[in-house]
Design a protein around this motif. Structure first.
Motif, PDB file in Angstrom:
ATOM      1  N   ASP A 159       0.860  -1.181   0.000  1.00 56.03           N
ATOM      2  CA  ASP A 159       0.000   0.000   0.000  1.00 56.03           C
ATOM      3  C   ASP A 159       0.901   1.238   0.000  1.00 56.03           C
ATOM      4  O   ASP A 159       2.103   1.126   0.201  1.00 56.03           O
ATOM      5  CB  ASP A 159      -0.926   0.011   1.222  1.00 56.03           C
ATOM      6  CG  ASP A 159      -2.203   0.802   0.930  1.00 56.03           C
ATOM      7  OD1 ASP A 159      -2.194   1.633  -0.012  1.00 56.03           O
ATOM      8  OD2 ASP A 159      -3.199   0.611   1.635  1.00 56.03           O
ATOM      9  N   PHE A 160       0.282   2.387  -0.208  1.00 57.68           N
ATOM     10  CA  PHE A 160       1.060   3.620  -0.112  1.00 57.68           C
ATOM     11  C   PHE A 160       1.316   3.925   1.349  1.00 57.68           C
ATOM     12  O   PHE A 160       0.434   3.734   2.192  1.00 57.68           O
ATOM     13  CB  PHE A 160       0.301   4.783  -0.740  1.00 57.68           C
ATOM     14  CG  PHE A 160       0.241   4.697  -2.235  1.00 57.68           C
ATOM     15  CD1 PHE A 160       1.382   4.967  -2.987  1.00 57.68           C
ATOM     16  CD2 PHE A 160      -0.920   4.335  -2.880  1.00 57.68           C
ATOM     17  CE1 PHE A 160       1.347   4.887  -4.370  1.00 57.68           C
ATOM     18  CE2 PHE A 160      -0.965   4.252  -4.259  1.00 57.68           C
ATOM     19  CZ  PHE A 160       0.167   4.515  -5.013  1.00 57.68           C
ATOM     20  N   SER A 161       2.509   4.409   1.648  1.00 54.24           N
ATOM     21  CA  SER A 161       2.794   4.833   3.010  1.00 54.24           C
ATOM     22  C   SER A 161       3.329   6.263   2.970  1.00 54.24           C
ATOM     23  O   SER A 161       3.719   6.753   1.915  1.00 54.24           O
ATOM     24  CB  SER A 161       3.828   3.911   3.654  1.00 54.24           C
ATOM     25  OG  SER A 161       5.100   4.144   3.106  1.00 54.24           O
ATOM     26  N   ARG A 162       3.393   6.894   4.117  1.00 56.11           N
ATOM     27  CA  ARG A 162       3.852   8.287   4.258  1.00 56.11           C
ATOM     28  C   ARG A 162       3.073   9.226   3.332  1.00 56.11           C
ATOM     29  O   ARG A 162       2.042   8.844   2.809  1.00 56.11           O
ATOM     30  CB  ARG A 162       5.348   8.396   3.999  1.00 56.11           C
ATOM     31  CG  ARG A 162       6.101   7.413   4.834  1.00 56.11           C
ATOM     32  CD  ARG A 162       7.580   7.498   4.731  1.00 56.11           C
ATOM     33  NE  ARG A 162       8.115   6.462   5.577  1.00 56.11           N
ATOM     34  CZ  ARG A 162       8.269   6.612   6.884  1.00 56.11           C
ATOM     35  NH1 ARG A 162       7.996   7.757   7.458  1.00 56.11           N
ATOM     36  NH2 ARG A 162       8.696   5.620   7.616  1.00 56.11           N
ATOM     37  N   ARG A 163       3.619  10.392   3.098  1.00 53.38           N
ATOM     38  CA  ARG A 163       2.897  11.312   2.221  1.00 53.38           C
ATOM     39  C   ARG A 163       3.808  12.354   1.596  1.00 53.38           C
ATOM     40  O   ARG A 163       4.964  12.469   1.961  1.00 53.38           O
ATOM     41  CB  ARG A 163       1.790  11.994   2.993  1.00 53.38           C
ATOM     42  CG  ARG A 163       2.335  12.939   4.033  1.00 53.38           C
ATOM     43  CD  ARG A 163       1.303  13.976   4.287  1.00 53.38           C
ATOM     44  NE  ARG A 163       1.061  14.148   5.708  1.00 53.38           N
ATOM     45  CZ  ARG A 163       0.000  14.758   6.181  1.00 53.38           C
ATOM     46  NH1 ARG A 163      -0.931  15.178   5.363  1.00 53.38           N
ATOM     47  NH2 ARG A 163      -0.140  14.948   7.462  1.00 53.38           N
TER      48      ARG A 163
ATOM     49  N   THR B 128       5.267  -2.340   2.247  1.00 53.55           N
ATOM     50  CA  THR B 128       4.578  -3.426   2.946  1.00 53.55           C
ATOM     51  C   THR B 128       4.341  -2.944   4.372  1.00 53.55           C
ATOM     52  O   THR B 128       4.775  -1.849   4.741  1.00 53.55           O
ATOM     53  CB  THR B 128       5.469  -4.660   3.024  1.00 53.55           C
ATOM     54  OG1 THR B 128       6.643  -4.290   3.769  1.00 53.55           O
ATOM     55  CG2 THR B 128       5.895  -5.132   1.644  1.00 53.55           C
ATOM     56  N   PHE B 129       3.744  -3.750   5.176  1.00 52.68           N
ATOM     57  CA  PHE B 129       3.577  -3.432   6.586  1.00 52.68           C
ATOM     58  C   PHE B 129       4.959  -3.232   7.201  1.00 52.68           C
ATOM     59  O   PHE B 129       5.827  -4.090   7.069  1.00 52.68           O
ATOM     60  CB  PHE B 129       2.842  -4.580   7.278  1.00 52.68           C
ATOM     61  CG  PHE B 129       2.616  -4.340   8.747  1.00 52.68           C
ATOM     62  CD1 PHE B 129       1.964  -3.203   9.187  1.00 52.68           C
ATOM     63  CD2 PHE B 129       3.039  -5.266   9.685  1.00 52.68           C
ATOM     64  CE1 PHE B 129       1.735  -2.981  10.537  1.00 52.68           C
ATOM     65  CE2 PHE B 129       2.816  -5.060  11.037  1.00 52.68           C
ATOM     66  CZ  PHE B 129       2.167  -3.916  11.459  1.00 52.68           C
ATOM     67  N   TYR B 130       5.158  -2.099   7.819  1.00 54.61           N
ATOM     68  CA  TYR B 130       6.434  -1.747   8.422  1.00 54.61           C
ATOM     69  C   TYR B 130       7.569  -1.697   7.408  1.00 54.61           C
ATOM     70  O   TYR B 130       8.729  -1.809   7.759  1.00 54.61           O
ATOM     71  CB  TYR B 130       6.798  -2.704   9.563  1.00 54.61           C
ATOM     72  CG  TYR B 130       6.528  -2.059  10.899  1.00 54.61           C
ATOM     73  CD1 TYR B 130       7.548  -1.437  11.615  1.00 54.61           C
ATOM     74  CD2 TYR B 130       5.245  -2.030  11.407  1.00 54.61           C
ATOM     75  CE1 TYR B 130       7.292  -0.812  12.807  1.00 54.61           C
ATOM     76  CE2 TYR B 130       4.977  -1.403  12.590  1.00 54.61           C
ATOM     77  CZ  TYR B 130       6.004  -0.794  13.296  1.00 54.61           C
ATOM     78  OH  TYR B 130       5.754  -0.161  14.473  1.00 54.61           O
ATOM     79  N   ASP B 131       7.208  -1.581   6.150  1.00 53.45           N
ATOM     80  CA  ASP B 131       8.214  -1.517   5.087  1.00 53.45           C
ATOM     81  C   ASP B 131       9.190  -2.694   5.171  1.00 53.45           C
ATOM     82  O   ASP B 131      10.358  -2.576   4.837  1.00 53.45           O
ATOM     83  CB  ASP B 131       8.977  -0.186   5.170  1.00 53.45           C
ATOM     84  CG  ASP B 131       9.387   0.307   3.786  1.00 53.45           C
ATOM     85  OD1 ASP B 131       9.192  -0.464   2.813  1.00 53.45           O
ATOM     86  OD2 ASP B 131       9.912   1.425   3.678  1.00 53.45           O
TER      87      ASP B 131
END
Ligand code: SF4
Ligand code: SF4
Ligand code: FES
Ligand code: FES
Lengths: 898, 150
Positions: free
Chosen positions: A166-170, A178-181
């Motif tokens: 998913d997209f994380s940060r902005r 991924t979860f927790y990258d």
């Protein structure tokens, strides 16, 4: 129909089409980055903007729907300016290392920059930089190159349905993660590579292809996957006779989707282990089978084989020779193999690994319905209202079919999983019924009791289309749910609920596999499943049916081609004089009348009534039960010929080893689990001196004095079509044109058959069979307290000869394991990762323990792919009396900690 | 974990409750522990990757425990010229923290920032919402002692 104008051209299109689709239909190309035809629109990149007359701002062609009279311009200055800005902005945060980027030549960003003549960005500023993730064996992830289109996120959500990404940060820091990258191997990722397939730039690429060829140097050859029976289609990408990578194309069954084996398991093709010349045991008189091989010429090897076969045939008779064909080989090759055994050797002793997997299906369904194959098509699964999965770990064994099941669930279908193991599909299920393995008939009868008792049966269907109901009913009524609970361990209430769900669904489909068939009651289990479908009229209609999933790429085809002891191609019985007469005329030779021996009978008689064996492309020394005894059997033969691509555990026992080619080196057809015949095309030249199985068989036949000649694989199919009614309308021309045909396809005008038994069963009436529960041949006792079940896992395949030689697959899972329930682990003092000894009455193996709740207490599971810890050292040879399938799914074992 | 159950059951029937849940969790736990995020995802039947995406999208959420006092030392040009480096290393010595770290007793978190917009007072340090200008290593030590003993 809607009419509109694009770039001054009139176009008619259907309502609900997007501007992009309408434009493409008349050959107008609109650029796109985030849009992908297999995914729902993301509309994030805006490179696809166009001008619509009357609209204030530019609109995104990939998602904007057409309307009547629209006037669209795709190429105005305003549009070009907007596109330039987007590409300029993307380039401002892109590494531009096209010199060594693997996507060079197939990169959309590069293409559009070129088209728009943008040489460098006009923005200055920082670029996001991430170290590439190269920690898994399959996928390189270089997010510095990511353009944040979101395709990978979407494909993992919509097609693979695992939502790993998913997209994380902005803002500037936005990153797909991924979860927790964490690295993919620490997530639910199945390494399907669907994300790699859709990434438009070089952010996600195949690790193995690194520095091995530029995009424009690769030749793409469309081919069928050599692993499971799904029949996925993909492109082999070839450079200088080496396969560099696999890419998605639009397969009938799979679309762009593949599993880890299909996408990343191809490097066995160019493995240094490939057999390159024929091998002959150094001292062929020497019975010591440990002796070494020497290389030989084809001439020497084939004359030796011909001489020995002839001697044995003359001395003992043709029925003292037996042949094992291969579910990995093409239809054409299997056809020739059984023709060789029958016409040249003169015996019906020909069988193949379907004996070990679905012979009970073939036997059971042939009697119940008149045809032993999967009744419906894979694509119909997604439209079922209820799916009952039993004895199939679909996610791992038939990954693409699992996607269809999940698609159905997403659309609202009820999923019932009945399985001794808590498999991944359980997460998707409305109901999970865990039963004691080997008690299939009991729960099926229990379920049918409920259906009859609550009057949920389809009387009209039963009355009009079936027979034998009363007798069957009498037996079923002996199994009220409470009794079924006692035998199976499934709570009566659950069974009742599940019965209601299945029986009241409009379209209910049963999917099953080896969990059902590999039992001494295998045929009974299949009868029982057929009973259930007939009882509720869930057969002969779309999205219903009895759907056995066939294990190997061409196991359906190998059966169809008559590499079975009692039948000639197309299941025509050898005992039938008319059938024989037809084949005798075509093959110009007298054919043996009596059905031959099945595989396990061959093993039992080896060294006694069977003196010689010819094994083509099958690593029996991992796939048959009781390997220690099986090895003795093969060693007891006077003469053993093995034809394979590697020196497998089986080939090592041979007197002569003949080097064959892989699926990538020949033309032919495979028939997948849904009866779909599809073309395999030669992608590379044979490795070393290896030859196609067809060429080897033809040469051998000629040396033995039987004239055989075919110009090519196509001409073999012409002969098959002539002699096999269900393949009558199949030809390479049609397959090429129509992209696959499902049998029965009796004549050239016939479109093929999507689902069987439409208005009438293939065998006339559907036959109910009363079946009673019989316990397995070997049950746990004090000495051997665990029930062992065996099977497959996602990353490996069958005897392991291919996947174990695939670097990535062997890296992600390099050894076997035994699944043990936590409860048992505690009471036996076993920790996760301990090496334990698992033993049965037949042998013992050392293996790693895996503590998990996938298995129930007192049940353990071992995948059978690993030679170092071969599950089949332990398994039982007890046979189903009808199908002669061994009880590979259950035996009693003991576990001791090392 | 009881605290989490309480929060989850409170939002049981609310749609789109992820953000309020994360907020309450953060309030309760001081940050968003990894295993808690996994449980939230399971409970709401949404992918963990999405929970992570949302948690990292909003600046209000912390993925690691945060100290009661966040010390921010400015490393902007003005502060740099006025000796921010010395101040920072003194603070590191006193607290035993590197940038981005939080002390075990959860009292301090140390961060550096680029320009706090008060260059006239350079070099400058912030603790939570309070500014401390014209810093020297000695002054920093005195101030930190105050916060430590509080
Ligand atoms: S490989 Fe498949 S499961 Fe893994 S992240 Fe990519 S799409 Fe998702
Ligand atoms: S990794 Fe590729 S597919 Fe995923 S968002 Fe980035 S550019 Fe798009
Ligand atoms: S392709 Fe249309 S918005 Fe990306
Ligand atoms: S440089 Fe430190 S406040 Fe501006």
């Amino acid at each position: 129909m809607i009419e509109l104008i694009i770039d001054e051209k009139k176009v008619k299109t259907k309502e609900g089409a997007t501007i992009l689709e309408a434009a493409e239909s008349i050959g107008i190309k609109i650029p796109y980055l985030c849009y992908h035809k297999s995914l729902s629109p993301l509309s994030s990149c805006r490179i696809c903007v166009v001008e619509v007359e009357g609209a204030k701002s530019l609109v995104a062609a990939c998602s904007y729907l057409v309307s009547e009279g629209m006037n669209i311009k795709t190429n105005t200055e305003r549009v070009i300016e907007a596109r330039r800005l987007i590409i300029d902005l993307l380039l401002s945060n892109h590494p531009l290392d096209c010199l060594t980027c693997e996507k060079n030549g197939a990169c959309r960003l590069q293409d559009y920059a070129y088209e728009l003549g943008i040489t460098s960005t006009s923005f200055e500023g920082a670029k996001t930089q991430y170290p590439p993730d190269t920690s898994n064996p399959f996928i390189e992830r270089d997010y510095s190159k990511c353009i944040l289109c979101g395709r990978c996120v979407k494909v993992c959500e919509e097609i693979q349905m695992l939502n790993v990404l998913d997209f994380s940060r902005r803002g500037f820091e936005t990153k797909v993660a991924t979860f927790y990258d964490s690295p993919l191997q620490q997530t639910d990722c199945a390494f399907c590579g669907q994300c790699v397939a859709v990434c438009p730039v070089g952010a996600l690429t195949e690790k193995v292809r690194r520095f091995r060829g530029r995009e424009w140097e690769l030749r793409k050859v469309t081919i069928i996957c050599p692993y499971c029976g799904c029949g996925c289609i993909f492109d082999l990408n070839v450079k200088d006779n080496e396969v560099i990578k696999v890419t998605s194309t639009d397969g009938v069954v799979n679309g762009l989707a593949l599993c880890a084996k299909g996408r990343f398991g191809f490097d066995f093709i160019n493995s240094p282990d490939r057999l390159k010349t024929p091998l002959i045991r150094q001292n062929i008189e020497d019975k010591n089978k440990e002796a070494k091989f020497r290389e030989a010429s084809w001439e020497e090897a084939l004359s030796l084989v011909a001489k020995r076969f002839k001697e044995i045939k003359d001395k003992y008779g043709p029925d003292k020779i037996a042949g094992i064909a291969s579910a990995k080989c093409t239809n054409e090759e299997n056809y020739l193999f059984q023709k060789f055994m029958r016409a040249v050797i003169g015996t019906n002793n020909v069988d193949h690994c379907a004996r070990l997997c679905h012979s009970s299906t073939v036997a059971g369904l042939a009697v119940a319905f008149g045809s032993g194959a999967m009744t419906n098509s894979v694509d119909e699964i997604k439209d079922a209202d209820c799916i009952l999965v039993t004895g199939s770990n679909t996610t791992e064994s038939h990954p693409i079919i699992a996607l269809k099941i999940k698609e159905a669930v997403k659309k609202g279908a009820k999923l019932i999983v009945v399985d001794p193991r808590r498999i991944e599909l359980v997460e998707w299920a409305d109901m999970y019924l865990r039963f004691r393995s080997g008690t299939d008939v009991a729960w099926l009868n229990g379920m049918m009791y409920v259906i009859i008792n609550e009057n949920l049966l389809d009387e009209k269907f039963i009355g009009e289309r079936c027979e034998g109901f009363d007798e069957f009913k009498a037996t079923v009524m002996e199994y009220p749910p409470e009794k079924a609970e006692e035998i199976t361990g499934i709570p009566a209430d659950d069974l009742i609920k599940a019965a209601r769900i299945y029986a009241t669904a409009d379209k209910a489909s049963i999917i099953y596999s080896m969990g059902v068939t590999q039992h001494t009651s295998g045929t009974d289990n299949v009868f029982s499943i057929a009973n259930l479908a007939m009882l509720t009229g869930n057969i002969g209609r779309e999205s219903t049916g009895v759907n056995p999933l066939r294990g190997q790429n061409n196991v359906q085809g190998a059966c169809d081609m008559g590499t079975l002891p009692p039948v000639l191609p197309g299941y025509q019985k050898v005992i039938d004089p008319q059938t024989r007469a037809k084949f005798e005329e075509a093959w110009r030779v007298k054919l043996p009348e009596a059905p031959g021996l099945t595989m396990m009978e061959m093993f039992n008689k080896a060294g006694k009534e069977i003196k010689a064996m010819y094994i083509m492309g099958e690593n029996l020394m991992l796939s048959v039960p009781d390997l220690i005894q099986a090895e003795e059997a093969l060693k007891a033969l006077d003469f053993l010929v093995v034809q394979d691509i590697f020196l497998t555990e089986t080939a090592k026992l041979a007197d002569v080893v003949l080097p064959a080619v892989s699926f990538a080196e020949k033309d032919g057809t495979f028939t997948n689990t849904e009866r779909r015949v599809q073309l395999v095309r030669q992608a590379i030249n044979p490795i070393g001196q290896s030859k196609t199985d067809s060429a080897i068989i033809v040469d051998l036949a000629n040396i033995m004095g039987y004239k055989m000649h075919y110009d090519d694989a196509k001409s073999i199919m012409e002969e098959i079509a002539k002699l096999t009614p269900s393949y009558g309308g199949i030809s390479y021309e049609r397959l090429e044109r129509e992209g696959g045909l499902q049998w029965p396809c009796p004549d050239p005008a016939h479109p093929g058959t999507k689902f069987l038994h439409k208005d009438k069963f293939a065998g006339g009436k559907g036959k109910f069979h009363p079946v009673k529960y019989r316990p397995p041949a070997e049950e746990p006792d004090e000495e051997y307290p665990f029930r062992l079940t065996t099977g497959r896992m996602l990353y490996h395949y069958h005897g392991g000869s291919m996947t174990r030689r695939s670097k990535g697959l062997d890296e992600i899972c390099k050894e076997g394991y035994v699944e043990i329930n936590q409860q048992d682990a505690t009471s036996f003092g076993i920790n996760d990762g301990d090496t334990v000894v698992v033993s049965s009455r037949r042998g013992s193996i050392k293996i790693k323990a895996k503590i998990t709740d996938i298995v129930a207490p007192k049940e353990v599971f071992i995948p059978f792919h690993f030679a170092e810890s071969a599950a089949n050292v332990l398994t039982n040879t007890a046979l189903d009396p009808i199908a002669k399938i061994p009880e590979l799914k259950i035996c009693a074992v003991n576990i001791t900690n090392q | 974990m009881d605290k989490l159950d309480e929060i989850l059951s409170k939002y049981k029937d609310t749609k789109g409750a992820l953000i309020p849940i994360l907020q309450e969790v953060q309030e309760g736990f001081g940050y968003l522990p990894k295993d808690v995020m996994v449980r939230i995802a399971k409970d709401l039947k949404i992918p963990v990757s999405r929970v992570y995406g949302v948690a990292t999208f909003y600046a209000q959420f912390y993925l690691a425990p945060y100290g009661k006092y966040t010390i921010r030392v400015c490393r902007g040009t003005a502060c740099h010229i006025q000796g921010a480096k010395k101040v920072l290393s003194a603070i590191k010595n006193i607290t035993g923290l590197e940038e981005g770290e939080t002390s075990q007793d959860l009292r301090f978190t140390l961060e550096t920032v680029s320009c706090l917009g008060a260059c006239a007072l350079a070099p400058i340090m912030m603790i939570n919402k309070d500014y401390f200008g014209k810093m020297t290593p000695q002054k920093a030590a005195t101030i930190l002692r105050r916060y430590r003993e509080e």
